[in-house]
Design an enzyme around this catalytic site. Structure first.
Site, PDB file in Angstrom:
ATOM      1  N   TYR A  56       0.839  -1.200   0.000  1.00 46.37           N
ATOM      2  CA  TYR A  56       0.000   0.000   0.000  1.00 46.37           C
ATOM      3  C   TYR A  56       0.873   1.249   0.000  1.00 46.37           C
ATOM      4  O   TYR A  56       1.561   1.558   0.979  1.00 46.37           O
ATOM      5  CB  TYR A  56      -0.926   0.022   1.208  1.00 46.37           C
ATOM      6  CG  TYR A  56      -1.837  -1.179   1.319  1.00 46.37           C
ATOM      7  CD1 TYR A  56      -2.300  -1.837   0.175  1.00 46.37           C
ATOM      8  CD2 TYR A  56      -2.239  -1.665   2.552  1.00 46.37           C
ATOM      9  CE1 TYR A  56      -3.129  -2.940   0.263  1.00 46.37           C
ATOM     10  CE2 TYR A  56      -3.080  -2.763   2.653  1.00 46.37           C
ATOM     11  CZ  TYR A  56      -3.510  -3.394   1.500  1.00 46.37           C
ATOM     12  OH  TYR A  56      -4.333  -4.497   1.609  1.00 46.37           O
ATOM     13  N   HIS A 119       0.175 -12.033   1.185  1.00 46.96           N
ATOM     14  CA  HIS A 119      -0.678 -11.073   0.493  1.00 46.96           C
ATOM     15  C   HIS A 119      -0.971 -11.479  -0.957  1.00 46.96           C
ATOM     16  O   HIS A 119      -0.057 -11.603  -1.764  1.00 46.96           O
ATOM     17  CB  HIS A 119       0.023  -9.713   0.512  1.00 46.96           C
ATOM     18  CG  HIS A 119      -0.849  -8.548   0.155  1.00 46.96           C
ATOM     19  ND1 HIS A 119      -0.356  -7.264   0.055  1.00 46.96           N
ATOM     20  CD2 HIS A 119      -2.175  -8.462  -0.103  1.00 46.96           C
ATOM     21  CE1 HIS A 119      -1.347  -6.440  -0.248  1.00 46.96           C
ATOM     22  NE2 HIS A 119      -2.452  -7.149  -0.370  1.00 46.96           N
TER      23      HIS A 119
END
Length: 312
Positions: A56, A119
């Site tokens: 992110y 992830h």
């Protein structure tokens, strides 16, 4: 704020979780000072689960969250991820996972994670996740760098297969349970519940589709899903309610999900989401909406062809 236990971990987590991806400018530019105030406001209002990732903002979200949590680390359940580092940048090798957690700990200004997640696992082979990534993460758990480990992804059948094949504590699914889609409950929830795993649901607003401002330009959903979201938002506006509030309440009402992650980066967003979470949901209105707009149950392809739900 309501709290529940995350599977068998024993962690008590707020039903509403803080998704920190907006702190990394994933949904547009955010003011760092306002983002820090949002984190402090969330803690003050009872949110204790914070989710972030090196992906992110390409480490920016972790840096900003770490700064905001200075002096408050003991008040939160902190989760970050490994394996995804750019749009097409994936590395689930043992060496990279080990260096990744150390880098994340430094950015987050802590010496341990409560939850450490692989992830978007569908972008690499299932074998690598089962035989290399998860054993490496278990090793880091034994070293005390992470209290619990888990997996995340969009492809539900792969999440289930991996959780069957390798020991994990937590599974995070996104964009598969909200007003537009509910197939998480068909393909994943029953298994996770039987196994006593912690279940986290992310993207209750379908990554911005169920908001008045609409999705970001990069949103990968099919046009028909975006149009359905636009019509739901319009339907809610005509009835004097915010679609985002109703969408969040629908997800928070899930009987097994431990925490629902909503992306936030401003005090106003935090206050609005907490207010929606603390209000009794208008179940009659939600039922009326769902009768008008039954779930489309359409997702989109991500990752390797063999890892797609339709290929399983």
């Amino acid at each position: 704020m309501e709290y529940t236990t995350l599977g068998r971990t024993g962690l008590r987590v707020s039903k509403l979780g803080f998704g920190a991806s907006p702190l990394g400018n994933e949904f547009g530019e955010t003011d760092p000072a306002e983002g820090e105030r949002a984190v402090h406001c969330a803690i003050d209002l009872g949110i204790n689960y914070f989710d972030v990732a090196p992906y992110y903002g390409r480490t920016l979200a972790e840096k900003r969250l770490g700064a905001a949590l200075a002096g408050r680390r003991d008040k939160v359940v902190l989760a970050t991820k490994c394996g995804r580092y750019d749009v097409n940048g994936f590395d689930f090798s043992a060496a990279r996972i080990r260096s990744s957690i150390d880098e994340s700990l430094q950015r987050l200004r802590t010496d341990y994670l409560d939850v450490f997640l692989a992830h978007d696992i569908e972008f690499v082979s299932e074998t690598q996740i089962v035989e290399e990534a998860i054993p490496t993460m278990r090793g880091l758990q034994l070293e005390g760098k992470a209290r619990f480990i888990g997996i995340t992804g969009l492809q539900l059948k792969m999440l289930r297969r991996v959780a069957e094949a390798a020991p994990v504590d937590v599974v995070l699914s996104y964009c598969r349970y909200n007003l537009l889609i509910t197939d998480m409950d068909e393909l994943l929830t029953p298994f996770v519940q039987r196994q006593g795993l912690g279940l986290i649901n992310a993207s209750p607003l379908h990554m911005g589709i169920l908001t008045a401002s609409g999705p970001p330009p990069w949103h990968p959903a099919p046009a028909e899903v975006k149009e359905a979201g636009r019509r739901i938002v319009q339907w809610c506006e005509q009835r004097g309610v915010q679609a985002s509030d109703l969408a969040l309440q629908f997800c928070l009402d899930h009987p097994y999900v431990a925490t629902t992650l909503a992306g936030m980066s401003t005090v106003e967003q935090v206050r609005q989401n907490v207010a929606a979470a603390n209000r009794n949901a208008d179940l009659a209105l939600i039922d009326e909406l769902r009768n008008f707009f039954p779930p489309i149950n359409r997702s989109w392809p991500t990752g390797l062809p063999e890892n797609q739900d339709h290929a399983s």
